[in-house]
Scaffold this motif. Structure first.
Motif, PDB file in Angstrom:
ATOM      1  N   SER A  52      32.995  -6.476 -78.871  1.00 21.38           N
ATOM      2  CA  SER A  52      32.686  -5.367 -77.980  1.00 21.38           C
ATOM      3  C   SER A  52      33.915  -5.064 -77.137  1.00 21.38           C
ATOM      4  CB  SER A  52      31.492  -5.689 -77.090  1.00 21.38           C
ATOM      5  OG  SER A  52      31.789  -6.787 -76.264  1.00 21.38           O
ATOM      6  N   ILE A  53      34.016  -3.825 -76.669  1.00 24.10           N
ATOM      7  CA  ILE A  53      35.213  -3.370 -75.954  1.00 24.10           C
ATOM      8  C   ILE A  53      34.821  -2.769 -74.619  1.00 24.10           C
ATOM      9  CG2 ILE A  53      37.098  -1.687 -76.008  1.00 24.10           C
ATOM     10  CD1 ILE A  53      37.281  -2.210 -79.012  1.00 24.10           C
ATOM     11  N   TYR A  72      36.089  -8.365 -76.502  1.00 24.40           N
ATOM     12  CA  TYR A  72      35.365  -9.630 -76.391  1.00 24.40           C
ATOM     13  C   TYR A  72      34.788 -10.014 -77.750  1.00 24.40           C
ATOM     14  CZ  TYR A  72      35.361  -8.584 -71.392  1.00 24.40           C
ATOM     15  OH  TYR A  72      35.735  -8.280 -70.109  1.00 24.40           O
ATOM     16  N   ASN A  73      34.817 -11.302 -78.043  1.00 30.27           N
ATOM     17  CA  ASN A  73      34.154 -11.844 -79.224  1.00 30.27           C
ATOM     18  C   ASN A  73      33.186 -12.905 -78.714  1.00 30.27           C
ATOM     19  OD1 ASN A  73      33.281 -12.832 -81.644  1.00 30.27           O
ATOM     20  ND2 ASN A  73      35.276 -13.601 -82.310  1.00 30.27           N
ATOM     21  N   ILE A  74      31.890 -12.573 -78.671  1.00 32.09           N
ATOM     22  CA  ILE A  74      30.910 -13.509 -78.121  1.00 32.09           C
ATOM     23  C   ILE A  74      30.349 -14.459 -79.175  1.00 32.09           C
ATOM     24  CG2 ILE A  74      30.288 -12.005 -76.205  1.00 32.09           C
ATOM     25  CD1 ILE A  74      27.779 -11.219 -77.787  1.00 32.09           C
ATOM     26  N   THR A  76      30.593 -17.371 -82.420  1.00 30.02           N
ATOM     27  CA  THR A  76      31.208 -18.694 -82.565  1.00 30.02           C
ATOM     28  C   THR A  76      32.233 -18.735 -83.695  1.00 30.02           C
ATOM     29  OG1 THR A  76      29.409 -19.406 -83.999  1.00 30.02           O
ATOM     30  CG2 THR A  76      29.183 -19.880 -81.635  1.00 30.02           C
ATOM     31  N   THR A  77      32.568 -17.583 -84.263  1.00 27.09           N
ATOM     32  CA  THR A  77      33.543 -17.505 -85.344  1.00 27.09           C
ATOM     33  C   THR A  77      34.678 -16.574 -84.935  1.00 27.09           C
ATOM     34  OG1 THR A  77      31.780 -17.800 -86.962  1.00 27.09           O
ATOM     35  CG2 THR A  77      33.862 -16.956 -87.782  1.00 27.09           C
ATOM     36  N   THR A  78      35.905 -16.953 -85.252  1.00 26.99           N
ATOM     37  CA  THR A  78      37.078 -16.149 -84.947  1.00 26.99           C
ATOM     38  C   THR A  78      37.193 -14.984 -85.917  1.00 26.99           C
ATOM     39  OG1 THR A  78      38.250 -18.034 -84.021  1.00 26.99           O
ATOM     40  CG2 THR A  78      39.607 -16.228 -84.820  1.00 26.99           C
ATOM     41  N   ALA A  79      37.653 -13.845 -85.422  1.00 28.74           N
ATOM     42  CA  ALA A  79      37.919 -12.669 -86.256  1.00 28.74           C
ATOM     43  C   ALA A  79      39.430 -12.507 -86.368  1.00 28.74           C
ATOM     44  CB  ALA A  79      37.297 -11.424 -85.637  1.00 28.74           C
ATOM     45  N   GLU A 108      34.301 -16.752 -78.887  1.00 31.07           N
ATOM     46  CA  GLU A 108      33.913 -16.866 -77.485  1.00 31.07           C
ATOM     47  C   GLU A 108      35.105 -16.640 -76.546  1.00 31.07           C
ATOM     48  OE1 GLU A 108      32.069 -20.720 -77.413  1.00 31.07           O
ATOM     49  OE2 GLU A 108      30.155 -19.875 -78.043  1.00 31.07           O
ATOM     50  N   SER A 109      35.833 -15.530 -76.774  1.00 36.01           N
ATOM     51  CA  SER A 109      37.018 -15.267 -75.967  1.00 36.01           C
ATOM     52  C   SER A 109      37.177 -13.783 -75.686  1.00 36.01           C
ATOM     53  CB  SER A 109      38.266 -15.785 -76.674  1.00 36.01           C
ATOM     54  OG  SER A 109      38.572 -14.938 -77.767  1.00 36.01           O
TER      55      SER A 109
END
Length: 136
Positions: A52-53, A72-74, A76-79, A108-109
């Motif tokens: 989300s932005i 934001y990446n909420i 548990t996996t990296t994109a 989660e970052s």
């Protein structure tokens, strides 16, 4: 360190109580950390990236306008190779489109970036969204 009868120094052979306390506390801390990491590894489900932005600021630059945002990446996996597309539109017509690619957005970052436009976004619709990603 103690002194012998002849005045020479000699080391104690038994451990001091503070060494025992430090060793026990350190072992407990390491065991707790290993237990926590193991618990997370076996109980946490891997969820696909959820991006989300949030728009932050718009600043005039020498060659146009910079629209800063947080992504934001909420999950548990990296994109990886995250493409962010920015569109500037007015009256239902797209005036300008620009994009930026993030190497990755960790699980989660939050990461920060900017889209550059030639036209002034003031009074226009600015749509910035994630356009795609790959699995790392």
């Amino acid at each position: 360190m103690t002194r012998s009868r002849s005045g020479r120094h000699r080391e104690r052979h038994d451990a001091h109580w503070i060494e025992w306390v430090t060793g026990i506390l350190s072992a407990a801390l390491v065991a707790a950390m290993l237990g926590w990491i193991g618990w997370e590894a076996f109980t946490r489900q891997a969820t696909p990236p959820d991006l989300s932005i949030t728009l932050l600021t718009t600043v005039r630059t020498g060659s146009g306008y910079r629209v800063a945002f947080d992504i934001y990446n909420i999950a548990t996996t990296t994109a990886a190779a995250v493409t962010v597309v920015g569109r500037l539109s007015e009256g239902g017509r797209v005036i300008e489109e620009s994009q930026v690619i993030f190497d990755y957005v960790a699980a989660e970052s939050k990461s920060t970036g900017a889209i550059l436009f030639e036209n002034d976004p003031a009074g226009r619709i600015v749509d910035i969204r994630a356009g795609g990603y790959t699995d790392p």
